[in-house]
Design a protein around this motif. Structure first.
Motif, PDB file in Angstrom:
ATOM      1  N   SER A 160      -7.535  -0.159   2.625  1.00 44.52           N
ATOM      2  CA  SER A 160      -7.014  -0.487   1.491  1.00 44.52           C
ATOM      3  C   SER A 160      -8.340  -0.249   0.258  1.00 44.52           C
ATOM      4  N   ARG A 161      -9.386  -0.516   0.440  1.00 44.07           N
ATOM      5  CA  ARG A 161     -10.578  -0.324  -0.216  1.00 44.07           C
ATOM      6  C   ARG A 161     -10.600   1.175  -0.649  1.00 44.07           C
ATOM      7  N   ASN A 162     -10.562   2.003   0.631  1.00 44.33           N
ATOM      8  CA  ASN A 162     -10.561   3.531   0.357  1.00 44.33           C
ATOM      9  C   ASN A 162      -9.375   4.055  -0.545  1.00 44.33           C
ATOM     10  N   TYR A 201      -2.655  -1.036  -5.949  1.00 44.55           N
ATOM     11  CA  TYR A 201      -3.990  -0.785  -5.010  1.00 44.55           C
ATOM     12  C   TYR A 201      -4.845  -2.019  -4.863  1.00 44.55           C
ATOM     13  N   GLU A 202      -5.266  -2.401  -6.479  1.00 45.61           N
ATOM     14  CA  GLU A 202      -6.108  -3.283  -6.586  1.00 45.61           C
ATOM     15  C   GLU A 202      -5.428  -4.825  -6.086  1.00 45.61           C
ATOM     16  N   ARG A 203      -4.262  -5.039  -6.400  1.00 45.07           N
ATOM     17  CA  ARG A 203      -3.651  -6.258  -5.649  1.00 45.07           C
ATOM     18  C   ARG A 203      -3.757  -6.326  -4.311  1.00 45.07           C
ATOM     19  N   THR A 204      -3.359  -5.114  -3.545  1.00 42.96           N
ATOM     20  CA  THR A 204      -3.377  -5.013  -2.165  1.00 42.96           C
ATOM     21  C   THR A 204      -4.827  -5.313  -1.627  1.00 42.96           C
ATOM     22  N   LEU A 205      -5.703  -4.548  -2.109  1.00 41.01           N
ATOM     23  CA  LEU A 205      -7.167  -5.076  -1.726  1.00 41.01           C
ATOM     24  C   LEU A 205      -7.183  -6.492  -1.909  1.00 41.01           C
ATOM     25  N   VAL A 206      -7.091  -7.088  -2.986  1.00 41.50           N
ATOM     26  CA  VAL A 206      -7.408  -8.532  -2.923  1.00 41.50           C
ATOM     27  C   VAL A 206      -6.716  -9.372  -1.958  1.00 41.50           C
ATOM     28  N   SER A 212       0.817  -1.269   0.015  1.00 41.39           N
ATOM     29  CA  SER A 212      -0.014  -0.037   0.004  1.00 41.39           C
ATOM     30  C   SER A 212       0.811   1.386  -0.026  1.00 41.39           C
ATOM     31  N   ASN A 213       2.044   1.153   0.808  1.00 43.58           N
ATOM     32  CA  ASN A 213       2.846   2.463   0.730  1.00 43.58           C
ATOM     33  C   ASN A 213       3.644   2.596  -0.539  1.00 43.58           C
ATOM     34  N   LEU A 214       3.851   1.372  -1.178  1.00 42.65           N
ATOM     35  CA  LEU A 214       4.464   1.557  -2.535  1.00 42.65           C
ATOM     36  C   LEU A 214       3.610   2.074  -3.434  1.00 42.65           C
ATOM     37  N   ALA A 215       2.377   1.677  -3.537  1.00 43.76           N
ATOM     38  CA  ALA A 215       1.413   2.328  -4.352  1.00 43.76           C
ATOM     39  C   ALA A 215       1.173   3.653  -4.087  1.00 43.76           C
ATOM     40  N   ARG A 216       1.250   4.110  -2.829  1.00 43.66           N
ATOM     41  CA  ARG A 216       1.144   5.542  -2.425  1.00 43.66           C
ATOM     42  C   ARG A 216       2.227   6.335  -3.204  1.00 43.66           C
ATOM     43  N   ALA A 217       3.574   5.769  -3.156  1.00 44.49           N
ATOM     44  CA  ALA A 217       4.560   6.439  -3.786  1.00 44.49           C
ATOM     45  C   ALA A 217       4.383   6.533  -5.210  1.00 44.49           C
ATOM     46  N   TYR A 218       4.015   5.473  -5.967  1.00 46.40           N
ATOM     47  CA  TYR A 218       3.588   5.721  -7.141  1.00 46.40           C
ATOM     48  C   TYR A 218       2.543   6.813  -7.374  1.00 46.40           C
ATOM     49  N   LEU A 219       1.621   6.809  -6.892  1.00 48.00           N
ATOM     50  CA  LEU A 219       0.613   8.090  -6.780  1.00 48.00           C
ATOM     51  C   LEU A 219       1.240   9.105  -6.617  1.00 48.00           C
ATOM     52  N   ALA A 220       1.833   9.395  -5.636  1.00 45.27           N
ATOM     53  CA  ALA A 220       2.623  10.639  -5.424  1.00 45.27           C
ATOM     54  C   ALA A 220       3.229  11.049  -6.632  1.00 45.27           C
ATOM     55  N   ALA A 221       4.246  10.212  -7.306  1.00 46.83           N
ATOM     56  CA  ALA A 221       4.949  10.188  -8.422  1.00 46.83           C
ATOM     57  C   ALA A 221       4.192  10.632  -9.655  1.00 46.83           C
ATOM     58  N   GLY A 222       2.744  10.539  -9.565  1.00 45.02           N
ATOM     59  CA  GLY A 222       1.994  10.754 -10.801  1.00 45.02           C
ATOM     60  C   GLY A 222       1.811   9.464 -11.572  1.00 45.02           C
ATOM     61  N   ASP A 223       2.386   8.157 -11.127  1.00 43.20           N
ATOM     62  CA  ASP A 223       2.423   6.911 -11.904  1.00 43.20           C
ATOM     63  C   ASP A 223       1.214   6.116 -11.772  1.00 43.20           C
ATOM     64  N   LEU A 224       0.009   6.373 -12.300  1.00 43.57           N
ATOM     65  CA  LEU A 224      -1.347   5.635 -11.903  1.00 43.57           C
ATOM     66  C   LEU A 224      -0.995   4.379 -12.790  1.00 43.57           C
ATOM     67  N   GLY A 225      -0.223   4.133 -13.785  1.00 46.25           N
ATOM     68  CA  GLY A 225      -0.247   3.036 -14.411  1.00 46.25           C
ATOM     69  C   GLY A 225       0.280   2.009 -13.569  1.00 46.25           C
ATOM     70  N   ARG A 226       1.115   2.075 -12.423  1.00 47.52           N
ATOM     71  CA  ARG A 226       1.458   1.330 -11.617  1.00 47.52           C
ATOM     72  C   ARG A 226       0.784   1.336 -10.125  1.00 47.52           C
ATOM     73  N   ALA A 227       0.408   2.443  -9.908  1.00 49.89           N
ATOM     74  CA  ALA A 227      -0.226   2.783  -8.531  1.00 49.89           C
ATOM     75  C   ALA A 227      -1.810   2.002  -8.409  1.00 49.89           C
ATOM     76  N   ILE A 228      -2.404   2.080  -9.305  1.00 49.29           N
ATOM     77  CA  ILE A 228      -3.808   1.506  -9.477  1.00 49.29           C
ATOM     78  C   ILE A 228      -3.719  -0.044  -9.496  1.00 49.29           C
ATOM     79  N   PRO A 229      -2.945  -0.844 -10.168  1.00 46.86           N
ATOM     80  CA  PRO A 229      -2.788  -2.098 -10.141  1.00 46.86           C
ATOM     81  C   PRO A 229      -2.262  -2.709  -8.869  1.00 46.86           C
TER      82      PRO A 229
END
Length: 427
Positions: free
Chosen positions: A220-222, A199-204, A180-197
């Motif tokens: 995680s869902r939020n 986050y999806e994996r983290t929720l699963v 989740s923290n790595l996804a947050r770092a991707y999001l902060a860097a503007g890399d939605l292509g890696r952040a969203i998948p």
């Protein structure tokens, strides 16, 4: 525990009593009781932060570090791990009050200690190293060092993934947190292509490991809903926010702080969709509940107040928006200090509202101050600084004034935004 069910004031009272008892014992017999006093101070810092008393939380955390440093000088093998833990907690507290460079220094020292310990005894200390690296990634993101933030967060995930292969029951929960923290770092860097998948994996993974009703799964869902919103995919974001709020109210209760943030985030998504008829009443309800549960000065309450003001501005209720923003900026200065990034962002939103009301000269004057403060506090290339410079240049240009100098190496110019960013829960 009382804190886990949202009974923060009772949890705080218990922590304060524990510190009082252990401080008295430590005065009479420091060798026997100072280690326990440091532990109680660390717990007290956490409880104080949960109710928004950041400066007191910071003081408790600093005292815990001071005691444990002294103990580690006499017995490093026994107390250096505790020093690293206290430094990691201290980094979080410093971050909350906007002292991001000091927060980063504390987190870097925690990683340094834990890396050295992990080299000597990987089985004992690699899990703690991974957690420290995950925290370090968050601190790096705060000061705009995106590539280093990603490197730290990726290393944390790599370690946790390896540990989870060997012992899934013990380490899969930690793996979901570091993902989740790595996804947050991707999001902060503007890399939605890696952040969203991710986050999806983290929720699963959270649903599988912890269950669909676990509080961390709700977070995680939020977070996934927030990533969808960042990508402009409100068709997926809003239903996910709605489900998270329903589940949070059922599992945690309508007054739990996480539930209040979920409600605020849903209101923000409605606002992003232009549905002010649902956004504004939800913000207003959340503000009333936050003031009652957390208090008027809690930073989460102030963020809800700012969000409500932004929605008023969007609805054309500009006089009400300005009144609320002037109140919230004054409160942020009093509660968090004039240099805290939340304070500076609030002032930027106030400037945008002045401009919307036609008070362009006041907007420019305020934006000049905000831009100067962001440069001083966060540096010329931080995204907040770039956004402030962009807004200032826009309004100076409309007044026929010369542009302000650009920073030397900007990566992008954020779009003008007078909106208050919704708070997003993160692990």
């Amino acid at each position: 525990m009382l804190s886990e069910v949202g009974r923060w004031e009772e949890a705080l009272a218990a922590s304060e009593e524990a510190v009082h008892i252990r401080r008295r014992l430590a005065v009479a017999n420091p060798d026997a009781y100072e280690p326990d006093l440091a532990l109680s101070l660390s717990n007290l810092g956490t409880m104080l932060s949960e109710v928004g008393r950041w400066e007191e939380a910071l003081a408790a955390s600093e005292e815990a570090v001071h005691i444990r440093r002294r103990l580690a000088v006499a017995n490093p093998d026994a107390y250096e791990p505790d020093v690293a833990l206290s430094l990691s907690n201290l980094g979080t507290m410093l971050s909350e009050v906007g002292r991001w460079e000091e927060a980063l220094a504390a987190s870097e020292e925690a990683v340094h200690i834990r890396r050295r310990l992990a080299v000597a005894n990987p089985d004992a200390y690699e899990p703690a190293l991974a957690s420290a690296l995950s925290n370090l990634g968050n601190r790096m993101s705060e000061v705009g060092r995106g590539e280093e933030a990603l490197a730290a967060a990726e290393e944390a995930v790599h370690i946790h993934r390896r540990l989870a292969v060997a012992n899934p029951d013990a380490y899969e929960p930690a793996l979901t947190a570091s993902q989740s923290n790595l996804a947050r770092a991707y999001l902060a860097a503007g890399d939605l292509g890696r952040a969203i998948p991710l986050y999806e994996r983290t929720l699963v993974d959270s649903e599988r490991v912890l269950g669909s009703d676990h509080p961390d799964t709700l977070i995680s869902r939020n977070n996934l809903a927030g990533a969808y919103e960042s990508a402009g995919d409100l068709g997926r974001a809003i239903p996910l926010y709605e489900r998270t709020l329903v589940d949070s109210e059922r599992v945690l209760g309508s007054d739990h702080p996480d539930t209040l943030i979920s409600r605020n985030n849903l209101a923000g998504a409605y606002e992003s969709a232009g549905d002010l008829g649902r956004a504004i009443p939800l913000y207003e309800r959340t503000l009333v509940d936050s003031e009652r549960v957390l208090g008027s000065d809690h930073p989460d309450t102030l963020n809800v107040l700012g969000s409500l003001a932004a929605s008023y501005a969007q609805a054309g209720r500009i006089d009400e928006a300005i009144m609320l923003l002037e109140r919230v900026t004054s409160d942020f200065v009093r509660v968090l200090g004039s240099d805290h990034p939340d304070t500076l962002n609030a002032l930027g939103s106030l400037a945008a509202s002045y401009a919307q009301a036609g008070r362009i000269d006041e907007a420019i004057t305020l934006l000049e101050r905000v831009t100067s403060d962001f440069v001083r506090v966060l540096g010329s290339d931080h995204p907040h600084t770039l956004s402030a410079r962009h807004n200032l240049a826009l309004w100076r240009g409309r007044r026929g004034m010369p542009p302000v100098p650009r920073p030397r190496s900007p990566t992008c110019w954020p779009t003008l935004c007078g909106c208050w960013a919704p708070t997003t829960l993160t692990l």
